[in-house]
Scaffold this active site. Structure first.
Site, mmCIF file in Angstrom:
data_model
loop_
_atom_site.group_PDB
_atom_site.id
_atom_site.type_symbol
_atom_site.label_atom_id
_atom_site.label_comp_id
_atom_site.label_asym_id
_atom_site.label_seq_id
_atom_site.Cartn_x
_atom_site.Cartn_y
_atom_site.Cartn_z
ATOM 1 N N CYS A 1 0.832 -1.220 0.000
ATOM 2 C CA CYS A 1 0.000 0.000 0.000
ATOM 3 C C CYS A 1 0.862 1.264 0.000
ATOM 4 O O CYS A 1 1.010 1.922 -1.023
ATOM 5 C CB CYS A 1 -0.952 0.034 1.203
ATOM 6 N N ARG A 2 1.442 1.594 1.148
ATOM 7 C CA ARG A 2 2.086 2.911 1.281
ATOM 8 C C ARG A 2 3.404 3.026 0.531
ATOM 9 O O ARG A 2 3.618 4.001 -0.201
ATOM 10 C CB ARG A 2 2.292 3.241 2.773
#
Ligand code: 4NP
Length: 161
Positions: free
Chosen positions: A14-15
């Site tokens: 994700c990040r």
């Protein structure tokens, strides 16, 4: 001279892949893709070889960033030899990296939101168990921090020339 930047989160789905794609786009727009090498990794081994989370891909694509070719990998001790900037998404990732780092690591090991400029939020919140809004916030935070990081590295590269 090349500068090597590694973004690190927990899962690398994700990040940190979002940070990799956003920063890569900004570096390319500045014409610095040969001088600034970019990668991302996770502190966990949970998503090795996996594509980024579809929610991250979708949110990023709406802003023109393509995450589809990225695959999860875990941070390795060799990364401390390869990367002179290792930027963590939250304090848990940073602690993990600090524990792994060789005593003589001479690069920059910091929170992405605290380097080179302290942002209002210091941690990029983990969006994994969030609604869509969490993924938008990740991109907002990363885009702002990426601008500051690029300006810092541009200044460093121009001093070196
Ligand atoms: P990331 O998000 O660290 O930004 O990639 C997460 C992805 C997966 C999990 C947690 C956070 N997980 O629990 O599998």
């Amino acid at each position: 001279m090349s500068i090597n930047v590694l973004f690190v989160c927990l899962g690398n789905i994700c990040r940190s892949p979002s940070a990799e794609a956003v920063f890569r786009a900004k570096v390319a727009a500045a014409g610095l893709q040969r001088q600034i090498i970019i990668d991302s990794a996770g502190t966990s081994d949970w998503h090795i070889g996996k594509a980024p989370d579809p929610r991250s891909c979708q949110a990023a694509l709406k802003r023109g960033y393509d995450l589809s070719s990225l695959r999860g990998r875990q941070v390795q001790s060799e990364d401390f030899r390869r990367f002179n900037y290792i930027l963590a998404m939250d304090n848990a990732n940073l602690s993990h990296l600090q524990a792994m780092a060789p005593a003589d690591y001479s690069g920059t090991l910091e929170l992405m939101l605290n380097f080179p400029v302290r942002q209002v939020l210091l941690e990029v919140p983990d969006p994994y168990f969030d609604a869509e809004q969490g993924f938008e916030q990740v991109l907002d935070l990363i885009e702002t921090a990426s601008d500051a990081l690029l300006a810092h590295l541009q200044a460093r590269l121009s001093q070196a020339n």
